[in-house]
Design a protein around this motif. Structure first.
Motif, short mmCIF file in Angstrom:
data_model
loop_
_atom_site.label_atom_id
_atom_site.label_comp_id
_atom_site.label_asym_id
_atom_site.label_seq_id
_atom_site.Cartn_x
_atom_site.Cartn_y
_atom_site.Cartn_z
N UNK B 59 -4.36 -5.35 2.20
CA UNK B 59 -5.32 -5.16 1.11
C UNK B 59 -5.64 -3.83 0.90
N UNK B 60 -6.05 -3.07 1.95
CA UNK B 60 -6.81 -1.71 1.85
C UNK B 60 -5.76 -0.64 1.27
N UNK B 61 -4.61 -0.79 2.21
CA UNK B 61 -3.57 0.12 1.38
C UNK B 61 -3.07 -0.16 0.20
N UNK B 62 -3.04 -1.33 -0.31
CA UNK B 62 -2.62 -1.83 -1.53
C UNK B 62 -3.59 -1.18 -2.59
N UNK B 63 -4.90 -1.11 -2.28
CA UNK B 63 -5.98 -0.78 -3.04
C UNK B 63 -5.85 0.68 -3.34
N UNK B 64 -5.75 1.31 -2.31
CA UNK B 64 -5.50 2.75 -2.37
C UNK B 64 -4.30 3.42 -3.09
N UNK B 65 -3.38 2.57 -2.99
CA UNK B 65 -1.92 2.85 -3.86
C UNK B 65 -2.42 2.47 -5.34
N UNK B 66 -3.05 1.69 -5.57
CA UNK B 66 -3.73 1.26 -7.02
C UNK B 66 -4.48 2.33 -7.56
N UNK B 67 -5.45 3.05 -6.61
CA UNK B 67 -6.29 3.94 -6.95
C UNK B 67 -5.50 5.34 -7.27
N UNK B 68 -4.54 5.64 -6.58
CA UNK B 68 -3.49 6.68 -6.64
C UNK B 68 -2.87 6.57 -8.01
N UNK B 69 -2.34 5.48 -8.26
CA UNK B 69 -1.54 5.22 -9.57
C UNK B 69 -2.62 5.28 -10.86
N UNK B 70 -3.70 4.79 -10.50
CA UNK B 70 -4.56 4.84 -11.71
C UNK B 70 -5.03 6.31 -11.99
N UNK B 71 -5.18 7.09 -11.20
CA UNK B 71 -5.56 8.58 -11.30
C UNK B 71 -4.42 8.93 -12.12
N UNK B 72 -3.25 8.78 -11.88
CA UNK B 72 -2.05 9.59 -12.69
C UNK B 72 -2.15 9.02 -14.05
N UNK B 73 -2.26 7.68 -14.07
CA UNK B 73 -2.22 7.06 -15.43
C UNK B 73 -3.37 7.28 -16.18
N UNK B 74 -4.44 7.67 -15.66
CA UNK B 74 -5.68 7.87 -16.58
C UNK B 74 -5.52 9.30 -17.01
N UNK B 75 -4.81 10.16 -16.40
CA UNK B 75 -4.58 11.51 -16.79
C UNK B 75 -3.73 11.49 -18.06
N UNK B 76 -2.96 10.63 -18.13
CA UNK B 76 -2.15 10.43 -19.45
C UNK B 76 -2.94 9.94 -20.38
N UNK B 77 -3.63 8.73 -20.37
CA UNK B 77 -4.35 8.23 -21.36
C UNK B 77 -5.40 9.04 -21.74
#
Lengths: 54, 352
Positions: B59-77
């Motif tokens: 769960x923790x690594x899944x969440x950290x992966x989501x965090x990293x993905x969200x950083x990249x997608x937020x930069x775009x949005x």
């Protein structure tokens, strides 16, 4: 670790999360640059002609 | 059997074979996320559980992966002006408390030796429920169950507030009231309640929760679709970052898992996002729904295998989860390349 917690300062964990943040920034910039550099060439290769077909 | 693959020389305690698997799986997950706008993390935590990682690490690594993905997608949005920072900041508090409640539940269940089983069952219900909803909408031709990529090009003023959101805005008028982008006026408590509920889900399952938070923002708060997408991602950066930090303090974040997943998914998301300009997502959304349903069955098989101590069933579950994602991602890429070739041939014929 069970029970609600107020986060306390932990340099090692902060470094871990910072590393993920840094990787995200590097990947965003790196893949963006890579896309501009080799994107058109790859499109030609895959589609087999002019990339402007998109 | 699967656990033997996890150890050995490599990067941060992860063997080269597993690094390659994670990077490849990240690529597939990235293509799906970039194309459908959802499902970025649905399959990561169940796959890690099936690989015999402890529940807090999965769960923790899944969440950290989501965090990293969200950083990249937020930069775009952010570049597209699709983030309502006021709404995001209000939501952060509710989501963060929710994530902490979900995380505490995982460690509580882990102390009783029940975390892996309960989380797997929750995933069976979640994947099955969302999969059934997406498949039903796709078969009906509604195109629901994800981000409407075409909608994001419309002007914010063109969006109508759903009736249910209007009703909530008129009924729940507990101060403080806040005005959001698109002239939406809503009680801060409604926003906090939505944020808390999705936060619990995120903290418990290690998912971003966008597949529930986005519809909730649209139907409960009345936020325009593009703003809901951008703000959801912005909010995950903070809440997911804090959630990852909390899991990290308990040793729940494994960089040897997160780094290669992110490496693959960042590339896949670019490819998937570019593919939306060529292929209509609604055409293949039914496969996405099918993938979630297969994922649900696969997690169930894996859990039964784990309960019975049957390594073959565990492996079958893992192969089904990864295989379903690979098939749908391949369908996206194949349809995109085929459409591009057809378009090019038509242009060549016209030029001749």
């Amino acid at each position: 670790m069970a029970g609600l917690e107020i986060p306390s300062w932990d340099p090692e964990t902060a470094l871990l999360i910072g590393a993920i943040l840094l990787e995200a920034f590097v990947l965003y910039v790196g893949y963006g640059g890579l896309e501009r550099l080799v994107g058109p060439y790859l499109m030609d290769l895959i589609v087999g002609g002019n990339a402007s077909a998109r | 059997m699967l656990g033997s693959l996890l150890s050995g020389p490599g990067f941060l305690g992860t063997s080269p074979e597993m690094l390659a698997l994670f990077a490849g799986f990240g690529l597939v997950v990235g293509v799906l996320f970039g194309f459908f706008g959802m499902g970025g993390s649905f399959l990561v935590t169940p796959a890690l559980l099936m690989l015999d990682y402890p529940a807090p690490v999965a769960v923790g690594s899944g969440m950290a992966f989501v965090f990293g993905t969200a950083v990249i997608a937020t930069l775009k949005h952010h570049d597209l002006g699709q983030v309502d920072y006021k709404l995001g900041v209000i939501m952060i508090t509710g989501t963060t408390i929710g994530i902490e409640a979900g995380r505490a539940s995982v460690y509580y269940l882990e102390s009783m030796g029940l975390a892996g089983g309960v989380i797997s069952v929750a995933y069976v219900v979640l994947l099955g429920g969302v999969g059934a909803m997406v498949t039903r909408d796709a078969l009906k031709g509604d195109g629901g169950g994800g981000v409407d990529h075409e909608a994001t090009d419309k002007d914010l003023d063109e969006y109508e507030i759903p009736e249910i959101a209007k009703k909530i805005q008129q009924t729940v008028r507990i101060p403080p009231m806040v005005t959001l982008r698109g002239d939406v006026r809503v009680s801060a408590w409604v926003i906090t309640a939505v944020a808390f509920a999705t936060g619990v889900l995120s903290g418990f399952l290690g998912v971003g929760g966008g597949f529930i938070r986005m519809p909730a923002m649209i139907y409960a708060i009345g936020v325009p679709v593009p703003v809901a997408v951008g703000t959801d991602l912005f909010e995950i950066v903070f809440s997911g970052g804090l959630g990852s930090y909390l899991y990290g303090q308990g040793g729940g974040v494994n960089l040897g898992i997160v780094a290669p997943l992110l490496f693959g998914s960042a590339l896949g998301a670019r490819v998937g996002s570019a593919a939306t300009a060529v292929v209509d997502a609604d055409e293949i959304r039914v496969y996405f729904g099918g993938m979630l349903l297969v994922g649900s069955v696969a997690v169930g098989i894996g859990e039964v295998g784990s309960y019975l101590g049957n390594a073959t069933l565990e492996l079958l579950g893992l192969v089904l989860v990864i295989g379903a994602a690979v098939v749908v991602a391949a369908a996206v890429l194949y349809t995109t390349v085929t459409s591009l070739r057809v378009t090019r041939q038509q242009q060549t014929s016209t030029a001749d």
